[in-house]
Motif scaffolding. Structure first.
Motif, PDB file in Angstrom:
ATOM      1  N   ASP A   1     -68.316  12.523  17.644  1.00 26.07           N
ATOM      2  CA  ASP A   1     -69.260  11.860  16.993  1.00 26.07           C
ATOM      3  C   ASP A   1     -69.942  11.047  18.335  1.00 26.07           C
ATOM      4  N   GLU A   2     -71.171  10.303  17.900  1.00 23.16           N
ATOM      5  CA  GLU A   2     -71.907   9.682  19.261  1.00 23.16           C
ATOM      6  C   GLU A   2     -71.193   8.301  19.761  1.00 23.16           C
ATOM      7  N   LYS A   3     -70.399   7.530  18.498  1.00 21.24           N
ATOM      8  CA  LYS A   3     -69.792   6.341  19.024  1.00 21.24           C
ATOM      9  C   LYS A   3     -68.809   6.772  20.207  1.00 21.24           C
TER      10      LYS A   3
ATOM     11  N   ALA B   1     -77.676   9.755  24.145  1.00 19.36           N
ATOM     12  CA  ALA B   1     -77.048   8.580  23.994  1.00 19.36           C
ATOM     13  C   ALA B   1     -75.837   8.471  24.904  1.00 19.36           C
TER      14      ALA B   1
ATOM     15  N   ASN C   1     -77.389  19.171  19.756  1.00 21.37           N
ATOM     16  CA  ASN C   1     -76.602  18.391  20.745  1.00 21.37           C
ATOM     17  C   ASN C   1     -77.371  17.205  21.373  1.00 21.37           C
TER      18      ASN C   1
ATOM     19  N   GLU D   1     -79.211  14.787  20.785  1.00 15.86           N
ATOM     20  CA  GLU D   1     -79.266  13.343  20.291  1.00 15.86           C
ATOM     21  C   GLU D   1     -78.243  12.584  20.861  1.00 15.86           C
ATOM     22  N   LYS D   2     -76.964  13.406  20.390  1.00 12.78           N
ATOM     23  CA  LYS D   2     -75.723  12.732  21.197  1.00 12.78           C
ATOM     24  C   LYS D   2     -75.652  12.755  22.500  1.00 12.78           C
TER      25      LYS D   2
END
Length: 339
Positions: free
Chosen positions: A121-123, A156, A150, A152-153
């Motif tokens: 996940d992004e976090k 970040a 992929n 967007e992740k």
């Protein structure tokens, strides 16, 4: 351009079998890795590159930091496609490999090829990115294959790890283009001056007709040759400038005193060449030249000259053999005339 240690993290998951990139994802990735290795090692002779995979049973370091391209090629040939990619574990292992680099003055960089869906996940990705930033590790990501899912992740992740624009994300959608060709003009391959490897910033490389991605050895050889030629021209210019400032000493023939023997030899040579009176040229045979030289030599000082002196003088004349029978006859006749 500072020196740098780079770890290439390769995606060898099952998704890499797809043929939406020419010829397949895994082969397009291999070509891009070859380009990156050559780019990094050309930017600085002290740069080193390592390689690892992030799929299969577990991420694995295939080549530790090296400047030997043969090791990279061998590892690429032995890569096996299996399982799913684990980008978080792969990046952390790459950081450990960079931490143990031999040259601690090298900057640390990780280049990740992502050609399959990211499971993390992004976090968790942002957390790893902040840790890399704290350890002064730059990260470049090549996002291809599953770019829609992929992007967007990965954006970040890059935003969290980026420091003074030292990390980059390059997204390459499927198409007829070659993956390595797109990377060639990207900030991942370009140096700090923004120029592709093998080219000077501002177009000063002087050999735009050579594509370093196609023939890196030729591009490097041309660059070295141009630098050596430029240095040679500068050295020549400096030398000529110094020589113009120094007034050469003028040496005339009259300033160097000649001995009697040297004067005699010069006159004999002039006579043997048919020179008489300085301007008049005469066509003489070999016998006449020898006779003329003997005659002049005997006229220099009949009272003191001996046969040994004459032989010594004649030995110094070019092309004259004092043991020649004709010379001996001439000496005998002159000796008889003197008596």
């Amino acid at each position: 351009m500072g020196i740098e240690a780079t770890m290439l993290v390769v995606d060898n998951s099952e998704w890499m079998r797809n043929g939406d990139y020419t010829p397949t994802r895994i082969e397009a990735q291999s070509d891009a890795i070859t380009l990156l290795f050559n780019a990094k090692t050309q930017q600085n002779a002290e740069n080193t590159v390592g390689m690892m995979t992030m799929a299969g049973k577990s991420p694995e370091v295939l080549v530790t930091l090296t400047d030997n391209f043969g090791k990279i090629l061998t590892a690429l040939h032995n890569i096996k496609i299996s399982g799913n990619a684990n980008i978080s574990t792969g990046v952390q292992i790459a950081q450990l490999a960079l931490k143990h680099r031999q040259n601690k003055t090298q900057k640390q960089r990780i280049v990740v090829f992502v050609g399959s869906p990211i499971e993390e996940d992004e976090k968790s990705l942002v957390k790893i990115a902040k840790k890399l930033k704290k350890n002064n590790v730059s990260v470049d990501i090549v996002n291809f294959g599953e770019e829609a899912e992929n992007t967007e992740k990965l954006e970040a992740f890059i935003a969290a790890v980026n420091s003074s624009d030292n990390s980059h994300l390059v997204t390459i959608p499927p198409g007829p283009h070659i993956l390595s060709d797109v990377l060639l003009s990207s900030p991942i391959v370009a140096g700090e001056d923004g120029a592709p490897p093998g080219f000077a910033a501002g177009g000063g490389g002087g050999f735009d007709f050579v594509d370093p991605s196609l023939d890196p050895e030729l591009a490097l050889a041309l660059r070295i040759s141009l630098e050596e030629e430029r240095a040679r021209q500068e050295a020549t210019t400096n030398t000529s400038g110094e020589s113009m400032q120094i007034e050469p000493a003028t040496v005339t023939e009259s300033s160097v005193p000649l001995t009697d023997d040297e004067i005699m030899l010069q006159e004999a040579l002039k006579l043997s060449r048919g020179e008489e009176g300085g301007d008049e040229q005469m066509e003489l045979t070999e016998d006449e030249e020898i006779a003329r030289a003997l005659e002049f030599s005997l006229q220099q000082d009949d009272s003191e000259a001996t046969d040994a002196d004459l032989v010594s003088i004649l030995s110094g004349l070019p092309g004259v053999d004092p043991n020649d029978p004709r010379i001996k006859d001439a000496l005998s006749k002159k000796e008889g005339e003197k008596k």
